[in-house]
Design an enzyme around this catalytic site. Structure first.
Site, PDB file in Angstrom:
ATOM      1  N   ARG A  13     -37.671  -5.426  18.549  1.00  0.00           N
ATOM      2  CA  ARG A  13     -37.639  -6.198  19.348  1.00  0.00           C
ATOM      3  C   ARG A  13     -37.950  -7.713  18.937  1.00  0.00           C
ATOM      4  NH1 ARG A  13     -35.033  -2.767  22.153  1.00  0.00           N
ATOM      5  NH2 ARG A  13     -36.443  -1.695  24.089  1.00  0.00           N
ATOM      6  N   ASP A  41     -28.121   1.709  32.365  1.00  0.00           N
ATOM      7  CA  ASP A  41     -28.396   0.363  33.106  1.00  0.00           C
ATOM      8  C   ASP A  41     -28.039  -0.701  32.586  1.00  0.00           C
ATOM      9  OD1 ASP A  41     -30.654   1.519  34.167  1.00  0.00           O
ATOM     10  OD2 ASP A  41     -32.407   0.966  33.231  1.00  0.00           O
ATOM     11  N   SER A 101     -36.145   8.141  29.475  1.00  0.00           N
ATOM     12  CA  SER A 101     -35.932   6.572  29.030  1.00  0.00           C
ATOM     13  C   SER A 101     -35.606   7.099  27.340  1.00  0.00           C
ATOM     14  CB  SER A 101     -36.907   5.765  29.582  1.00  0.00           C
ATOM     15  OG  SER A 101     -36.348   4.626  28.767  1.00  0.00           O
ATOM     16  N   ASP A 125     -41.731  -4.190  27.178  1.00  0.00           N
ATOM     17  CA  ASP A 125     -40.547  -4.604  25.951  1.00  0.00           C
ATOM     18  C   ASP A 125     -39.833  -6.249  26.575  1.00  0.00           C
ATOM     19  OD1 ASP A 125     -40.162  -2.891  24.422  1.00  0.00           O
ATOM     20  OD2 ASP A 125     -39.080  -1.797  25.508  1.00  0.00           O
TER      21      ASP A 125
HETATM   22  N1  ARG Z   1     -44.522   2.612  24.982  1.00  0.00           N
HETATM   23  C1  ARG Z   1     -43.356   2.319  23.291  1.00  0.00           C
HETATM   24  C2  ARG Z   1     -43.233   0.738  23.049  1.00  0.00           C
HETATM   25  O1  ARG Z   1     -44.121   0.451  23.979  1.00  0.00           O
HETATM   26  C3  ARG Z   1     -42.454   2.941  23.713  1.00  0.00           C
HETATM   27  C4  ARG Z   1     -41.028   1.881  25.351  1.00  0.00           C
HETATM   28  C5  ARG Z   1     -39.365   2.877  24.944  1.00  0.00           C
HETATM   29  N2  ARG Z   1     -38.320   2.168  25.546  1.00  0.00           N
HETATM   30  C6  ARG Z   1     -38.020   2.705  26.445  1.00  0.00           C
HETATM   31  N3  ARG Z   1     -36.708   1.901  26.556  1.00  0.00           N
HETATM   32  N4  ARG Z   1     -37.685   3.693  26.270  1.00  0.00           N
HETATM   33  O2  ARG Z   1     -43.393   0.018  22.379  1.00  0.00           O
END
Ligand code: ARG
Length: 397
Positions: free
Chosen positions: A93, A12, A173, A122
């Site tokens: 993040r 990506d 992912s 995210d």
């Molecule tokens: N659900 C989790 C969160 O919001 C994990 C997110 C994982 N991100 C990813 N790009 N696979 O913190």
């Protein structure tokens, strides 16, 4: 136009490089942070970015800062979203955002970019952190704008000479840092389907765990883990090592339905061996060293703290306000916790602290007992007095 892109080296964000160049005729600078992801080669990632036409690459080992300023706060706050998720992806993040902004400012860039989708958490965490740090920077999110499906993305990659990772057939992912590994999508989207063993990389299945329990001791200083089995360890090392040790015993697998920020429920799988053990031990040490009032009140603060972090509100002043309380509360949270690691469980078996509030003379039922039992009667009379009066009224009216 000059854009700084948060680049992981995956499909990506590789597409993002090309797409930003085409759509904005932009000079793309990539930023990759080392946060304890497994099986990655930063040099290789930089090479790939340059091959795709990035004009400059940054890769920064930010593990120390990640632990000092983010993970340690999460430990002191016993941070778990919805009681189960140690906010491992969420907590990284704001740090990535901080570097995006710093480099954009240094390079005089017009915008920053990240590869988050339009329905995940995210995007919220990146967008909100970046804007809190520099509201003049434009935030570009290619994945939210483009219309690729998985197949057309792969086709576009082929046409544009973007190397397609060998595991692209993997429908999952994945996000990693030393506080945990997140796995989502693909067949996991059916909440009733048990995850296949192949998705796990940091933890053994219970079936493959040793039949022998392993004891470990974690020593904390003011809420922060400093020693493992009596040995002083750099915290990055301690967490990395504990991921291995606890992972071998199958500890830290989490399979949950989670309420995302934008309102969707999603099925999430995590592997957080070190986080599971450390949080369990830390909470126990607080039970030993904080008063009842502190323990009960701090649960409320901790819950709110985890929600702020999960919800992308790291920069809301309330987070710092809560941290001031949390830091103060850790003054006496020093001591050791002993745990038995066995087939997916981290079982607390002992705890000790020089600042313990446990008083054997008060607790014991044997002859060392110094508690005045007769006080009990007066206490219960007064403690239950409001209920007693209300009970009499019920009879009356
Ligand atoms: N659900 C989790 C969160 O919001 C994990 C997110 C994982 N991100 C990813 N790009 N696979 O913190």
């Amino acid at each position: 136009m000059k854009i700084v892109l948060a680049y992981s080296g995956g499909l990506d964000t590789s597409l993002c490089i090309k797409w930003l160049q085409e759509k904005y005729d932009a000079d793309v600078i990539t930023l990759t942070l080392e946060l304890g992801q497994s099986k990655r080669d930063l040099k290789e990632i930089e090479g790939k970015a340059l091959d795709l036409g990035a004009i400059k690459t940054y890769s920064i080992d930010a593990r120390r800062e990640f632990v000092d300023d983010y993970v340690n706060r999460a430990i002191k706050a016993n941070a778990m979203y919805e009681g189960r998720y140690p906010v491992s992806t969420a907590i990284a993040r704001p740090l990535i955002s901080k570097y995006l902004v710093e480099i954009a400012e240094k390079e005089n860039a017009d915008a920053v970019a990240h590869g988050s989708t339009g329905k995940g958490n995210d995007q919220v965490r990146f967008d909100c952190s970046i804007r809190a740090l520099n509201s003049r920077l434009r935030v570009i999110t290619p994945v939210r704008e483009w219309k690729f499906t998985r197949d057309s993305a792969i086709r576009y990659a082929r046409e544009n000479g973007i190397p397609i990772p060998v595991d692209v057939e993997s429908p999952y992912s994945i996000d990693e840092n030393l506080w945990g590994r997140s796995i989502e999508s693909g067949i996991l989207e059916d909440p009733m389907v048990e995850p296949r063993e192949e998705i796990f990389e940091w933890t053994r299945s219970i079936e493959n765990c040793s039949d022998e329990a392993e004891y470990i001791e974690i020593e904390f200083e003011e809420g922060i883990p400093k020693k493992m089995n009596g040995k002083k360890m750099d915290e990055v090392k301690l967490i990395t090592k504990l991921n291995e040790v606890a992972g071998m015993h199958g500890i830290g697998r989490i399979d949950m339905i989670e309420d995302r920020i934008i309102g969707i429920k999603s099925r999430e799988i995590y592997e957080c061996p070190a986080a599971s053990v450390i949080l369990e031990a830390h909470r126990e040490l607080e039970r030993l060293t904080l008063t009842r009032e502190e323990n009960l009140f701090k649960e409320i603060v901790d819950k709110k703290w985890a929600e702020l972090v999960y919800f992308g509100l790291w920069h809301d002043p309330l987070r710092e306000d809560l941290d001031a309380f949390i830091d103060k509360s850790q003054e006496f949270v020093s001591g050791s916790v002993r745990l038995k690691l066995f087939k997916g469980n981290a079982i607390i078996v002992g705890r000790e602290s020089e600042s313990s509030l446990y008083d054997l003379g008060l607790a014991t039922y044997d002859k060392r007992d110094v508690f005045k039992h007769e006080f009990g009667e007066g206490f219960t009379r007064l403690w239950g007095l409001p209920s007693e009066i209300a009970g009499r009224r019920r009879k009356r009216c």
